[in-house]
Design a protein around this motif. Structure first.
Motif, PDB file in Angstrom:
ATOM      1  N   TYR A  46      14.171  14.851 -49.335  1.00 50.69           N
ATOM      2  CA  TYR A  46      14.858  15.959 -48.923  1.00 50.69           C
ATOM      3  C   TYR A  46      14.673  16.202 -47.402  1.00 50.69           C
ATOM      4  O   TYR A  46      15.392  16.600 -46.614  1.00 50.69           O
ATOM      5  CB  TYR A  46      14.666  17.124 -49.617  1.00 50.69           C
ATOM      6  CG  TYR A  46      15.157  18.517 -49.133  1.00 50.69           C
ATOM      7  CD1 TYR A  46      16.601  18.658 -49.282  1.00 50.69           C
ATOM      8  CD2 TYR A  46      14.540  19.294 -48.441  1.00 50.69           C
ATOM      9  CE1 TYR A  46      17.110  19.806 -48.726  1.00 50.69           C
ATOM     10  CE2 TYR A  46      14.880  20.607 -47.904  1.00 50.69           C
ATOM     11  CZ  TYR A  46      16.164  20.806 -48.235  1.00 50.69           C
ATOM     12  OH  TYR A  46      16.775  22.009 -47.701  1.00 50.69           O
ATOM     13  N   ARG A  47      13.379  16.008 -46.931  1.00 47.94           N
ATOM     14  CA  ARG A  47      12.949  16.220 -45.480  1.00 47.94           C
ATOM     15  C   ARG A  47      13.598  15.153 -44.571  1.00 47.94           C
ATOM     16  O   ARG A  47      13.559  15.553 -43.262  1.00 47.94           O
ATOM     17  CB  ARG A  47      11.512  16.139 -45.406  1.00 47.94           C
ATOM     18  CG  ARG A  47      10.803  17.513 -46.375  1.00 47.94           C
ATOM     19  CD  ARG A  47       9.373  17.544 -45.928  1.00 47.94           C
ATOM     20  NE  ARG A  47       8.673  16.431 -46.420  1.00 47.94           N
ATOM     21  CZ  ARG A  47       8.041  16.366 -47.722  1.00 47.94           C
ATOM     22  NH1 ARG A  47       8.230  17.587 -48.405  1.00 47.94           N
ATOM     23  NH2 ARG A  47       7.201  15.484 -48.024  1.00 47.94           N
ATOM     24  N   LEU A  48      14.210  14.070 -44.912  1.00 45.55           N
ATOM     25  CA  LEU A  48      14.998  13.138 -43.898  1.00 45.55           C
ATOM     26  C   LEU A  48      16.370  13.229 -43.975  1.00 45.55           C
ATOM     27  O   LEU A  48      16.972  12.830 -43.170  1.00 45.55           O
ATOM     28  CB  LEU A  48      14.278  11.744 -44.578  1.00 45.55           C
ATOM     29  CG  LEU A  48      13.017  11.304 -44.554  1.00 45.55           C
ATOM     30  CD1 LEU A  48      12.864   9.906 -44.984  1.00 45.55           C
ATOM     31  CD2 LEU A  48      12.514  11.679 -43.109  1.00 45.55           C
ATOM     32  N   MET A  49      17.019  14.077 -44.803  1.00 47.41           N
ATOM     33  CA  MET A  49      18.368  14.355 -45.087  1.00 47.41           C
ATOM     34  C   MET A  49      18.834  15.100 -43.913  1.00 47.41           C
ATOM     35  O   MET A  49      18.093  16.058 -43.279  1.00 47.41           O
ATOM     36  CB  MET A  49      18.614  15.190 -46.299  1.00 47.41           C
ATOM     37  CG  MET A  49      20.091  15.600 -46.307  1.00 47.41           C
ATOM     38  SD  MET A  49      20.373  16.503 -47.867  1.00 47.41           S
ATOM     39  CE  MET A  49      19.541  18.047 -47.641  1.00 47.41           C
ATOM     40  N   GLY A  50      19.973  14.791 -43.239  1.00 46.02           N
ATOM     41  CA  GLY A  50      20.511  15.736 -42.151  1.00 46.02           C
ATOM     42  C   GLY A  50      21.231  14.927 -41.127  1.00 46.02           C
ATOM     43  O   GLY A  50      21.413  13.823 -41.225  1.00 46.02           O
ATOM     44  N   GLU A  51      21.243  15.540 -40.114  1.00 45.38           N
ATOM     45  CA  GLU A  51      22.002  14.988 -38.818  1.00 45.38           C
ATOM     46  C   GLU A  51      21.071  14.830 -37.590  1.00 45.38           C
ATOM     47  O   GLU A  51      20.135  15.693 -37.425  1.00 45.38           O
ATOM     48  CB  GLU A  51      23.055  15.949 -38.553  1.00 45.38           C
ATOM     49  CG  GLU A  51      24.276  16.091 -39.526  1.00 45.38           C
ATOM     50  CD  GLU A  51      25.177  17.058 -38.947  1.00 45.38           C
ATOM     51  OE1 GLU A  51      26.629  16.668 -39.326  1.00 45.38           O
ATOM     52  OE2 GLU A  51      25.055  18.028 -38.416  1.00 45.38           O
ATOM     53  N   PHE A  52      21.349  13.647 -36.962  1.00 45.46           N
ATOM     54  CA  PHE A  52      20.659  13.320 -35.657  1.00 45.46           C
ATOM     55  C   PHE A  52      21.502  12.856 -34.592  1.00 45.46           C
ATOM     56  O   PHE A  52      22.764  12.531 -35.008  1.00 45.46           O
ATOM     57  CB  PHE A  52      19.646  12.124 -36.064  1.00 45.46           C
ATOM     58  CG  PHE A  52      18.649  12.485 -37.257  1.00 45.46           C
ATOM     59  CD1 PHE A  52      17.314  12.753 -36.856  1.00 45.46           C
ATOM     60  CD2 PHE A  52      19.202  12.509 -38.412  1.00 45.46           C
ATOM     61  CE1 PHE A  52      16.415  13.149 -37.898  1.00 45.46           C
ATOM     62  CE2 PHE A  52      18.009  12.447 -39.518  1.00 45.46           C
ATOM     63  CZ  PHE A  52      16.835  13.015 -39.155  1.00 45.46           C
ATOM     64  N   ILE A  53      21.387  13.141 -33.420  1.00 43.86           N
ATOM     65  CA  ILE A  53      22.167  12.670 -32.268  1.00 43.86           C
ATOM     66  C   ILE A  53      21.233  12.160 -31.204  1.00 43.86           C
ATOM     67  O   ILE A  53      20.207  13.065 -30.943  1.00 43.86           O
ATOM     68  CB  ILE A  53      23.298  13.904 -31.965  1.00 43.86           C
ATOM     69  CG1 ILE A  53      24.252  13.132 -31.035  1.00 43.86           C
ATOM     70  CG2 ILE A  53      22.365  15.201 -31.297  1.00 43.86           C
ATOM     71  CD1 ILE A  53      25.570  14.360 -31.107  1.00 43.86           C
TER      72      ILE A  53
END
Length: 393
Positions: A46-53
Motif C-alpha cells: 500500500y505504501r508504494l501505491m500512487g503517483e510519481f513524476i
C-alpha cells in the motif's frame, strides 16, 4: 547497476510472469481478497501505491517529463503505467502510456517492461537504463480534485452533508458520518447538475468490476460508473465510463482511500404526448475535475438501467456490495435555479463543507435548446508542498 540489483530485477520479472496467471485465476474464482476502508498497517504494498513524476534524460542536454501510476495487485505484485509529458489530466499529458509489471523484493519494487528499469521506494523512483546509467528520479505526487470540497450554491438542494439521511430512501450513515452506497435520492430531478464526493476501498487482490464498484444511476436509467480504475488504461466499463455504452475520454482516477469527485450535468430526454421520444438525454461528467464525457447523447438506457419512459425516476447510488462511501452531495435543479457555471471549484479541504456558498449571480437565461457544455474545470492540481510524501499510513 550492481550485480545484486540485476539479480533482483531478473528474478522479480520471472517470478511475476510465472505466477500471475495462476494467482489471478484463483482470486477471481474463489475470493476477491482483503477489503480495507482505512489505510492498512500491515501491507507494505500500500505504501508504494500512487503517483510519481519527474524529468528523465533522453539525450545530451535533453529531458522529458515522465509520470508514473503504480497499482498493487496483492502478493507483492504490481502493475504500473508510465506516461510521457505528465499524468492524465495534467498539462503536457500525451496519452499513450507504457505498461510495466513488477514484484516487491527486500522492501522495494522493481518495475520492468519499459525501455528502462524503475526502482520504486516509498517517496521516489529511480529510472535506470539497460546499462545501469541513472536517467532520472521521479518524486511522489499527491493530487486532489479541484472540485473537492465544492460548496453548494444557495439554490442547490443539499442532499447529504453528514448530518442526516432525510433526502434518501434506504440511506445509512456509517463510520465517520459518511453515506453508505445503496441510497436512493428522494427528490426527483429532470435537468440538473450534481456534485458528490466518494472514497473507494483498497482491494489489492480484486480485479476488474470486483474492485471498488459503485455508480451514479441517473434517473435509475443511465449509469456514471464508479470503480477503482487507478493505474489502468481507460476502459469501456471503467471509472468515468457510461456503463456498457461509452468509455471515458481519459482515466482521471485517483488511488483508493482518497477522496475523489464526480460532477455530472444531465439533460433529460423529451417526450411527445403519445409517448414517443423526441429528443435523447445528454450528459457531461467530470471525474476529479477532468472532463471525461463531453455532452454525450444517450440513445437509450445504459447497462442494467430501467427502461426509458416519459415519467421521472429517482437517481441512485449503486450498491455493488463494495464499501464505497459518499459525502458532500448536492444538486442544482436547472429547471428552478438560474444557470450557473459548473462544475464549481472547491477548497481542496479534506473535510467537506456543510454551509451553502453565497448565491451566484444570475446568468443569462438559458436558450431553448440545451446549453453548450461548459469548459472542463482545471485538471487535477498537485497537493500543497506540505502534503505528506506518501499515502497515509
Amino acid at each position: 547497476m550492481s550485480s545484486r540489483m540485476l539479480r533482483i530485477l531478473v528474478t522479480g520479472s520471472l517470478l511475476f510472469s510465472a505466477g500471475s496467471g495462476i494467482a489471478r485465476a484463483q482470486e477471481i474464482k474463489n475470493d476477491r481478497g482483503p477489503v480495507h476502508i482505512e489505510p492498512p498497517q500491515d501491507d507494505p504494498s500500500y505504501r508504494l501505491m500512487g503517483e510519481f513524476i519527474g524529468p528523465i534524460t533522453v539525450g545530451e542536454n535533453q529531458y522529458q517529463t515522465v509520470g508514473l501510476q503504480i497499482r498493487p495487485l496483492g502478493d507483492n505484485q504490481f502493475e504500473a503505467l508510465s506516461y510521457t509529458g505528465g499524468l492524465p489530466g495534467q498539462d503536457g499529458y500525451q496519452g499513450e502510456p507504457t505498461s510495466t509489471i513488477g514484484r516487491m523484493s527486500d522492501g522495494f519494487l522493481v518495475l520492468s517492461g519499459a525501455p528502462w528499469a524503475i526502482f520504486v521506494e516509498q517517496d521516489h523512483c529511480l529510472i535506470l537504463s539497460r546499462t545501469g546509467e541513472r536517467l532520472g528520479r521521479l518524486e511522489r505526487l499527491v493530487r486532489r480534485s479541484p472540485t473537492l470540497g465544492a460548496k453548494p450554491p444557495a439554490e442547490a438542494n443539499v442532499l447529504f452533508d453528514g448530518t442526516g439521511t432525510e433526502q434518501f430512501l434506504d440511506g445509512a450513515v456509517v463510520e465517520n458520518g459518511l453515506l453508505r452506497a445503496g441510497a436512493t435520492l428522494k427528490p426527483m430531478f429532470q435537468d440538473f447538475d450534481m456534485h458528490l464526493e466518494f472514497m473507494l476501498p483498497y482491494m489489492p487482490k480484486a480485479r476488474d468490476q470486483g474492485r471498488g464498484n459503485s455508480g451514479v444511476y441517473v434517473q435509475s436509467r443511465y449509469e456514471c460508473q464508479i470503480l477503482d480504475s487507478f493505474g489502468v488504461l481507460p476502459t469501456f466499463n471503467g471509472a468515468g465510463s457510461l456503463y456498457r455504452f461509452r468509455a471515458p475520454d481519459l482515466n482521471a482516477s485517483l488511488p483508493p482511500l482518497v477522496w475523489q469527485t464526480y460532477d455530472i450535468r444531465f439533460t433529460a430526454p423529451r417526450w411527445a404526448a403519445d409517448g414517443t421520444k423526441i429528443r435523447n438525454a445528454r450528459v457531461s461528467s467530470w471525474l476529479n475535475g477532468v472532463l471525461v464525457q463531453n455532452d454525450v447523447e444517450l440513445e437509450n438506457k445504459t447497462g442494467a438501467g430501467q427502461p426509458e419512459e416519459p415519467n421521472l425516476q429517482p437517481t441512485k447510488l449503486q450498491d455493488h456490495t463494495d464499501p464505497v462511501r459518499f459525502r458532500n452531495i448536492w444538486v442544482i435543479d436547472r429547471g428552478l435555479a438560474p444557470l450557473i457555471d459548473f462544475p464549481i471549484a472547491g477548497s481542496g479541504d479534506e473535510e467537506p463543507p456543510v454551509a451553502p456558498a453565497e448565491s451566484a449571480a444570475p446568468a443569462e437565461p438559458a436558450p431553448a435548446e440545451p446549453a453548450t457544455p461548459v469548459e472542463p474545470a482545471p485538471a487535477v492540481e498537485p497537493a500543497p508542498a506540505n502534503e505528506p510524501a506518501a499515502p497515509p499510513a
